[in-house]
Scaffold this active site. Sequence first.
Site, short mmCIF file in Angstrom:
data_model
loop_
_atom_site.label_atom_id
_atom_site.label_comp_id
_atom_site.label_asym_id
_atom_site.label_seq_id
_atom_site.Cartn_x
_atom_site.Cartn_y
_atom_site.Cartn_z
N GLY A 65 0.69 -1.04 -0.06
CA GLY A 65 -0.10 -0.09 0.20
C GLY A 65 0.70 1.18 -0.05
O GLY A 65 2.16 1.09 0.38
N CYS B 189 5.19 -6.36 1.39
CA CYS B 189 5.51 -4.84 1.67
C CYS B 189 4.91 -4.20 2.51
O CYS B 189 5.27 -4.58 3.88
CB CYS B 189 5.33 -4.11 0.24
SG CYS B 189 5.97 -2.55 0.12
N TYR B 190 4.03 -3.36 2.53
CA TYR B 190 3.29 -2.56 3.67
C TYR B 190 2.82 -3.66 4.78
O TYR B 190 2.81 -3.63 5.76
CB TYR B 190 2.22 -1.60 2.89
CG TYR B 190 1.53 -0.85 4.20
CD1 TYR B 190 1.90 0.25 4.59
CD2 TYR B 190 0.25 -1.48 4.63
CE1 TYR B 190 1.26 0.89 5.56
CE2 TYR B 190 -0.47 -0.81 5.65
CZ TYR B 190 0.02 0.42 6.17
OH TYR B 190 -0.58 1.02 7.16
N HIS C 289 7.78 -7.40 -3.70
CA HIS C 289 6.72 -7.78 -4.30
C HIS C 289 6.73 -9.11 -5.02
O HIS C 289 7.20 -8.70 -6.21
CB HIS C 289 6.19 -6.59 -5.22
CG HIS C 289 5.89 -5.31 -4.54
ND1 HIS C 289 4.44 -5.21 -3.89
CD2 HIS C 289 6.42 -4.01 -3.93
CE1 HIS C 289 4.52 -3.99 -3.15
NE2 HIS C 289 5.56 -3.38 -3.30
N GLU D 35 4.22 -10.36 -6.28
CA GLU D 35 3.26 -10.44 -7.54
C GLU D 35 3.71 -9.85 -8.82
O GLU D 35 2.82 -9.98 -9.65
CB GLU D 35 1.86 -9.74 -7.06
CG GLU D 35 1.89 -8.24 -6.84
CD GLU D 35 2.72 -7.74 -5.61
OE1 GLU D 35 3.49 -8.45 -4.82
OE2 GLU D 35 2.41 -6.62 -5.10
N ASP E 278 -17.40 -9.84 -22.31
CA ASP E 278 -18.15 -10.34 -21.26
C ASP E 278 -19.75 -11.05 -21.25
O ASP E 278 -19.94 -11.97 -20.93
CB ASP E 278 -18.16 -9.14 -20.06
CG ASP E 278 -16.82 -8.68 -19.86
OD1 ASP E 278 -15.93 -9.42 -20.21
OD2 ASP E 278 -16.78 -7.65 -19.41
N LYS F 66 -11.07 -10.50 -15.91
CA LYS F 66 -11.18 -10.86 -17.14
C LYS F 66 -10.36 -11.80 -17.95
O LYS F 66 -10.97 -12.56 -18.65
CB LYS F 66 -10.71 -9.21 -17.82
CG LYS F 66 -10.79 -9.18 -19.32
CD LYS F 66 -12.43 -8.44 -19.49
CE LYS F 66 -12.69 -8.14 -20.84
NZ LYS F 66 -13.60 -7.26 -20.80
#
Length: 512
Positions: free
Chosen positions: A57, A84-85, A171, A173, A229, A368
């Site tokens: 964050g 991280c945060y 991070h 990710e 979608d 998505k």
Amino acid sequence: MIHTFDTVVVVDFGAQYAQLIARRVREAEVYSVIVSHQASAAEIAAHQPKAIILSGGPASVYADVAPRLDPAVYELGIPILGICYGAQLLTLQLGGDVGRTGVGEYGRTALSPLTASITMAGWEEGHSVWMSHGDSIQTPPPGFTLCASTAHSPVAVLEDLDRKIVGVQFHPEVGHTDDGQGVIRRFLFEVAGVTPNWTRSSVIDAQVAAIREQVGTRRVLCALSGGVDSAVAAALVHRAVGDQLTCVYVDTGLMRKGESAQIEATFRAQFAIDLIHIEAADRFYVALAGITEPESKRKIIGELFIRIFEEVAAKLTEVDFLAQGTLYPDVIESGTKDAATIKSHHNVGGLPEDMQFVLVEPLRLLFKDEVRQIGADLGLPAAMVWRQPFPGPGLGVRIVGEVTRERAEILRAADAIVLEEVANFGLDRELWQYFAVLPAVRSVGVMGDERTYAYPIIVRAVTSDDAMTADWARLPYELLERLSTRIINEVDGVNRVAYDITSKPPGTIEWE
Ligand code: XMP
């Protein structure tokens, strides 16, 4: 929805990281949900999570308004990964020390492993990780092992395997961290013991069962917009309840070339779905005559679509349900939603708000990329599943100035060439969006020996991860040359081609 998927709760501490973490967890075939950092321990526990991940964050843990985690979460006995945060926060809340050193770390950073650890299995000195932090952890809380450090992070990885709590300052990710997905997988499977049962076939089975339970023997209506979608939502509902589904497709005259034919071929011919195809181009061109102001155009298109949809629905008296392609990012209840409205988005093909339907939203849990994969599994054509995003008001937001049939035809023809040539150059899956824009100016040119006075076409192609920001694509000159030649030769009424080299911000992706 009733489901039996092992669940991971991702607690959102702001910025854009939580969604990326949730997607990485899903890529490991584990179901994930995002909750706000304001959620209480009881609210988090209600998801019955097998593991919790605290996101990064933008705040400093020392800021006055620094978001905190309900301390009772640490008492739930659920494995936790802090990123991280999130790592700094769990350090602080469990009795360790985070320092305001004034020396941050940003970007690619070399990590020094200090002990063997599950998190960093097999990593060697100098392993490359992605950092983005100002404060840094100085001392782990009691019970934790200090596992790795970097030049400016004395504590870059910490583990308490008894309590199953892990913190990483970097991070995992983001793609820039080598073996970042491995960090997430090892936490999920080796520390937390989560079962990877969020597979595509199990997701489809669960959604089909949920739709059947919701709908029973009654009828469902679905508006097809040409987008991914609504197409996948319709295919899922059809898999679940077959001919209880009726689809409505309104040709607004602002669709791309070949769109109506593809919808006919896919839904009527291939799936044998009951399809109501309304040709409404004339009504849209009449409603838009003389209108040049972008927001007015958007409003007119959205409202006329709803009116037409209501006319159709009024004749279908036995329909109780409306299927919609709402995605998970639209429903995340996060404390950090960005609220600025730059344009009024209309989801043509979406919901008339005051209609008396119960919603069926089979994609509510999905990102998505998952929707595309599920669409492919359900047998939708690749061209439909991998289609670039297309705005609700269609070509209407790419015709600057008045929308007329003639101008829509010019844009449609030029746009088709852009789509075709980008695919010929193999760039269709690399670009976020690529299309033609028709401005409201004309310029002088010469073709043969004759003076021309005609419209330019502006080609727009962007790269992006989420449409919030975008960069103009560095298209090869050969492609630009091909676009220029073909558009001018093949599209009547065009004598010039320009390329838009504006990123977002300051531009937006669409022109209106
Ligand atoms: P902008 O132009 O704001 O667009 O940078 C961001 C993304 O949103 C799409 N877009 C829309 N999508 N209804 C939609 O469903 C709309 O009214 C609409 N307007 C823009 C645009 O194509 C881009 O992907």
